[in-house]
Motif scaffolding. Structure first.
Motif, PDB file in Angstrom:
ATOM      1  N   SER B 265      44.052  22.133  57.533  1.00  0.00           N
ATOM      2  CA  SER B 265      43.053  23.340  58.002  1.00  0.00           C
ATOM      3  C   SER B 265      41.748  22.841  58.411  1.00  0.00           C
ATOM      4  CB  SER B 265      43.095  24.533  57.121  1.00  0.00           C
ATOM      5  OG  SER B 265      41.818  24.282  56.320  1.00  0.00           O
ATOM      6  N   PHE B 266      40.895  23.222  59.436  1.00  0.00           N
ATOM      7  CA  PHE B 266      39.799  22.712  59.715  1.00  0.00           C
ATOM      8  C   PHE B 266      38.602  22.541  58.566  1.00  0.00           C
ATOM      9  CE2 PHE B 266      41.802  23.356  63.729  1.00  0.00           C
ATOM     10  CZ  PHE B 266      41.498  22.154  64.387  1.00  0.00           C
ATOM     11  N   ARG B 267      38.828  23.428  57.615  1.00  0.00           N
ATOM     12  CA  ARG B 267      37.761  23.293  56.495  1.00  0.00           C
ATOM     13  C   ARG B 267      38.020  22.037  55.923  1.00  0.00           C
ATOM     14  NH1 ARG B 267      39.933  27.177  52.613  1.00  0.00           N
ATOM     15  NH2 ARG B 267      41.357  27.436  54.370  1.00  0.00           N
ATOM     16  N   ASP B 268      39.098  21.219  56.040  1.00  0.00           N
ATOM     17  CA  ASP B 268      39.100  19.749  55.479  1.00  0.00           C
ATOM     18  C   ASP B 268      38.732  18.845  56.609  1.00  0.00           C
ATOM     19  OD1 ASP B 268      40.709  21.209  53.700  1.00  0.00           O
ATOM     20  OD2 ASP B 268      42.654  20.514  54.357  1.00  0.00           O
ATOM     21  N   ALA B 269      38.482  19.155  57.761  1.00  0.00           N
ATOM     22  CA  ALA B 269      38.467  18.037  58.761  1.00  0.00           C
ATOM     23  C   ALA B 269      37.010  17.644  58.656  1.00  0.00           C
ATOM     24  CB  ALA B 269      38.537  18.703  60.137  1.00  0.00           C
ATOM     25  N   GLY B 270      36.750  16.174  58.892  1.00  0.00           N
ATOM     26  CA  GLY B 270      35.502  15.645  58.820  1.00  0.00           C
ATOM     27  C   GLY B 270      35.576  14.506  59.619  1.00  0.00           C
ATOM     28  N   PRO B 271      34.616  13.425  59.722  1.00  0.00           N
ATOM     29  CA  PRO B 271      34.397  12.582  60.662  1.00  0.00           C
ATOM     30  C   PRO B 271      35.586  11.502  60.632  1.00  0.00           C
ATOM     31  CG  PRO B 271      32.308  12.981  59.442  1.00  0.00           C
ATOM     32  CD  PRO B 271      33.289  13.896  58.747  1.00  0.00           C
ATOM     33  N   SER B 272      35.901  11.515  59.197  1.00  0.00           N
ATOM     34  CA  SER B 272      37.213  10.623  58.944  1.00  0.00           C
ATOM     35  C   SER B 272      38.584  11.151  59.534  1.00  0.00           C
ATOM     36  CB  SER B 272      37.215  10.307  57.283  1.00  0.00           C
ATOM     37  OG  SER B 272      37.789  11.535  56.695  1.00  0.00           O
ATOM     38  N   HIS B 273      38.599  12.251  59.775  1.00  0.00           N
ATOM     39  CA  HIS B 273      39.868  12.653  60.603  1.00  0.00           C
ATOM     40  C   HIS B 273      39.703  12.831  62.027  1.00  0.00           C
ATOM     41  CE1 HIS B 273      39.460  14.691  56.487  1.00  0.00           C
ATOM     42  NE2 HIS B 273      40.750  14.257  56.605  1.00  0.00           N
ATOM     43  N   VAL B 274      38.913  12.086  62.791  1.00  0.00           N
ATOM     44  CA  VAL B 274      38.765  11.995  64.328  1.00  0.00           C
ATOM     45  C   VAL B 274      39.662  10.991  64.830  1.00  0.00           C
ATOM     46  CG1 VAL B 274      37.159  11.591  66.061  1.00  0.00           C
ATOM     47  CG2 VAL B 274      36.523  12.966  64.289  1.00  0.00           C
ATOM     48  N   TRP B 275      40.328  11.326  65.739  1.00  0.00           N
ATOM     49  CA  TRP B 275      41.064  10.251  66.448  1.00  0.00           C
ATOM     50  C   TRP B 275      40.229   9.763  67.873  1.00  0.00           C
ATOM     51  CZ3 TRP B 275      46.542   9.463  65.139  1.00  0.00           C
ATOM     52  CH2 TRP B 275      46.798  10.236  63.975  1.00  0.00           C
ATOM     53  N   PRO B 276      39.350   8.816  67.422  1.00  0.00           N
ATOM     54  CA  PRO B 276      38.395   8.711  68.454  1.00  0.00           C
ATOM     55  C   PRO B 276      38.892   8.137  69.743  1.00  0.00           C
ATOM     56  CG  PRO B 276      38.414   7.070  66.977  1.00  0.00           C
ATOM     57  CD  PRO B 276      39.280   7.990  66.438  1.00  0.00           C
TER      58      PRO B 276
END
Ligand SMILES: Nc1nc2c(ncn2[C@@H]2O[C@H](COP(=O)(O)OP(=O)(O)OP(=O)(O)O)[C@@H](O)[C@H]2O)c(=O)[nH]1
Ligand SMILES: [Mg+2]
Lengths: 217, 462
Positions: B265-276
């Motif tokens: 869920s988006f609560r977990d999403a941080g910069p390390s989860h980006v697919w740049p």
């Protein structure tokens, strides 16, 4: 492009061994990616890395197995020694215990690889000179006594990392040149790159050696 | 999983040949090869046994006293009693051979049992040879390399095994070549299956797949895979620019993009989860019911295919500033609650075909649109097209398969709404023909006249 992953004429297989936390994975990463991984997790079982280098005008692909230092993986990691052309044994110059275990790593390496395997000793974390626990001279003496090549290196600054991997390849290449390492022996850890169609006969070996595949990318 | 280290057994489970049918000359035995929890079948004749035996005698130094093949018999070899007796003898032969050589099967024996197709060690040996010989060409060609979940599972398992690689003199079959190839592979396609592999009980989609050996992926595609079984897709975060997941029971975009977080869920999403670098996301033929606002996770996305899912409405994708192509084709969209430009921003190509759309008012402000596919919806009234008349960039409009498309003068009336741009629009893959152009101008003239009177009338009324 000359740095592409397809342009090489030999494959050398390496293993990296040593106690946990000495910096094996960091050394590999520094060598393949030219980056330092400050928060590198412990290796589970084995990891792998590859890079193409040049030795005496020959492009060589290194296939490098990075093993876990933790004792519980020993059975798995031991099965990766066979057929290695180069073995890098690492200790941490700031932790004496990792140095004290060298003879056991060396015994493993000698028993499980072939007599021609080039064994290179690396004292890692040379950037932490203030916390040094093992002197250069002491380790150098150990290396000389056991016929090993030796450098102190730092996966963090990159000092001597390139040199250690290249020096090992150079020695392997020399033993191919002087005939002491038989390319065709099962456990030599050295292979010629396959020819473009995969079905060329042995007679074309010579011609192909100097003429790596002319891939357009 | 099948790995010979776990022990192989084999027995003749029946005959392939009908011994009462006089046309069949040779007797084929159906051999069941069992490794732990899986088995498969191979059909062999007596002469295959003979050939095997000859090779084993040559290379493995058998026979010992206990490994003898029943003798050859030329006449009457289809007599049921004889067949049964021979079957029993061959069974014993198989048992004895495996007892002697099953721990480390030589290639000839492996071939006899088709180990290369089902057993992971031999499967990987074969794959290693292929890769050693063609790997660089494959990497070079830029075409995707196809692997099944079972093959990747085999690679994963092999890395954990305490078995040395070199059990023969052939260095081409060194497992290292496979891992090397995986490390450098840029385009991977995983094709799963829910039906058994060949003649085995191995169902590829039942195996766990860990993608961590694939360190250089740029394009990854899953077809008919079991998405729940796939781990470490995040290994490609930095490098991947195209992901495709088709027919794989994907339930949400989070399941994919937040694959390595616990709750997805988006609560977990941080910069390390980006697919740049992710530009293209193809998620057709899954079971997606809603779409999250994925701008934070895939900020560079340009192409987003959501076709053939279970979407009831259009979701807000305005957090994707570079989004150009969107497809909602084959969903269950009917009523769209607000203007699409509020949801889709500046998309240029929009595919809304095969839905339940009736009204086009919500499309009226998608000012960047050049292609709009509305085929196979439920648009009845040609006047709906009027809502598209102000889209300045529109070049391609597809309305085939709607009720409106079979109404009288449909093409002319639809195109007439576009005023002076009528001739630039390709409607249902055709621009207006010469006669249509004439009719359109007549219609437009009439309309013009009507409007003039409409405008003038109120004045007159004043
Ligand atoms: N200062 C300094 N730290 C280093 C150096 N090399 C590695 N480290 C640190 O040492 C720790 C362990 O490094 P790893 O490369 O994971 O060690 P390893 O030998 O692979 O350990 P295992 O995988 O458990 O066997 C990491 O936290 C690194 O940041 C170095 O040259 N200098
Ligand atoms: Mg490590």
């Amino acid at each position: 492009m000359s740095s592409g992953p397809y342009n090489y004429s030999y494959i050398f297989k390496y293993i990296i061994i040593g106690d946990m936390g000495v910096g094996k994975s960091c050394l590999l990463h520094q060598f393949t990616e030219k980056k330092f991984m400050a928060d590198c997790p412990h290796t589970i079982g084995v990891e792998f890395g590859t890079r193409i280098i040049e030795v005496s005008g020959q492009k060589i692909k290194l296939q490098i197995w990075d093993t876990a230092g933790q004792e519980r993986f020993r059975a798995v990691t031991r099965s990766y020694y066979r057929g290695a052309a180069g073995a890098l044994i690492i200790y941490d110059i700031t932790r004496r215990s990792t140095y004290n275990h060298l003879s056991s790593w060396l015994t493993d390496a000698r028993n499980l690889t072939n007599p021609n395997t080039v064994i290179f000793l690396i004292g890692n974390k040379s950037d932490l000179d203030a916390q040094r626990d093992v002197t250069y001279d002491e380790a150098k003496k150990f290396a000389d006594e056991n016929g090993l090549k030796f450098v102190e290196a730092s996966a963090k600054t990159g000092e001597n990392v390139e040199e250690a991997f290249l020096e090992t390849a150079k020695k392997i290449y020399e033993s191919i040149q002087d005939g002491s390492l038989d390319l065709n022996a099962a456990e030599s850890g050295v292979q010629k790159k396959p020819t473009a169609n995969g079905a060329r006969t042995l007679s074309s070996e010579n011609a192909e050696g100097r003429n790596p595949s002319s891939c357009s990318c | 999983m099948a790995c010979f280290v776990q022990g192989i057994t084999a027995y003749i489970s029946g005959l392939v040949t009908d011994i009462h049918n006089t046309k069949d000359t040779a007797i084929w035995y159906k051999i069941q090869v069992v490794v732990k929890d899986v088995f498969w079948h191979v059909d062999r004749r007596y002469s295959d046994f003979e050939a095997l035996h000859r090779k084993l005698v040559e290379t493995q130094g058998i026979p010992r006293d206990n490994v003898v093949l029943p003798p050859k018999k030329l006449i009457g070899n289809k007599d049921p009693e004889f067949v049964e007796q021979r079957r029993a003898q061959l069974d014993i032969y198989l048992t004895n051979v495996l007892q002697l050589l099953g721990r480390n099967p030589p290639d000839d024996l492996a071939q006899f049992f088709n180990l290369h197709e089902y057993e992971i060690m031999f499967m990987l040996k074969k794959l290693a040879v292929d890769i050693f010989e063609k790997g660089d060409q494959i990497l070079c060609s830029g075409t995707p390399f196809i692997l099944s979940p079972y093959q990747i599972f085999a690679i994963n398992e092999r890395m954990k095994m305490a078995v040395p690689f070199l059990d023969s003199t052939d260095k081409r079959n060194d497992f290292t070549h496979i891992v090397d190839f995986c490390t450098n592979l840029k385009q991977l396609q995983i094709v799963g299956s829910n039906i058994p592999l060949g003649r085995s009980t191995i169902i590829p989609n039942q195996y766990d797949v860990d993608l961590s050996p694939f360190k250089s992926l740029e394009e990854i595609s899953f077809k008919m895979a079991n998405f729940n079984k796939i781990a470490a897709i995040g290994v490609g975060r930095e490098t991947v620019h195209r992901i495709s997941v088709q027919n794989s029971h994907l339930e949400s975009t989070n399941e994919l993009l937040l694959c390595d977080t616990v709750y997805k869920s988006f609560r977990d999403a941080g910069p390390s989860h980006v697919w740049p670098n992710l530009r293209s996301l193809h998620l057709s033929n899954n079971v997606i019911k809603s779409v999250e606002d994925i701008g934070k996770l895939a900020p560079k996305l340009r192409f987003f295919d959501l076709s053939f899912n279970q979407l009831h409405t259009v979701y807000n994708l305005t957090s994707l500033p570079e989004l150009e192509h969107v497809s909602y084709s084959g969903n269950v969209l009917s009523f769209i609650g607000c203007d699409m430009n509020v949801l889709l921003g500046n998309v240029t190509v929009l595919n809304m075909s095969q839905n339940q759309i009736e009204n086009l008012n919500v499309f009226s402000k998608l000012y960047s649109l050049t292609v709009l596919n509305l085929s196979c919806n439920v648009i009845n009234d040609v006047d709906e097209v009027a809502h598209l008349s102000d889209l300045p960039c529109l070049e391609v409009l597809i309305l085939t398969g709607n009720p409106v498309a079979s109404t009288v003068d449909y093409r002319v009336r639809a195109l007439a709404f576009f005023n002076e741009r009528a001739n630039d629009i390709s409607l249902d893959n055709e621009k207006a023909s010469l006669s249509e152009v004439d009719q359109i101008s007549i219609l437009q003239a009439i309309e013009q006249a009507r409007r003039t009177t409409l405008i003038n009338q109120p004045r007159l009324a004043f």
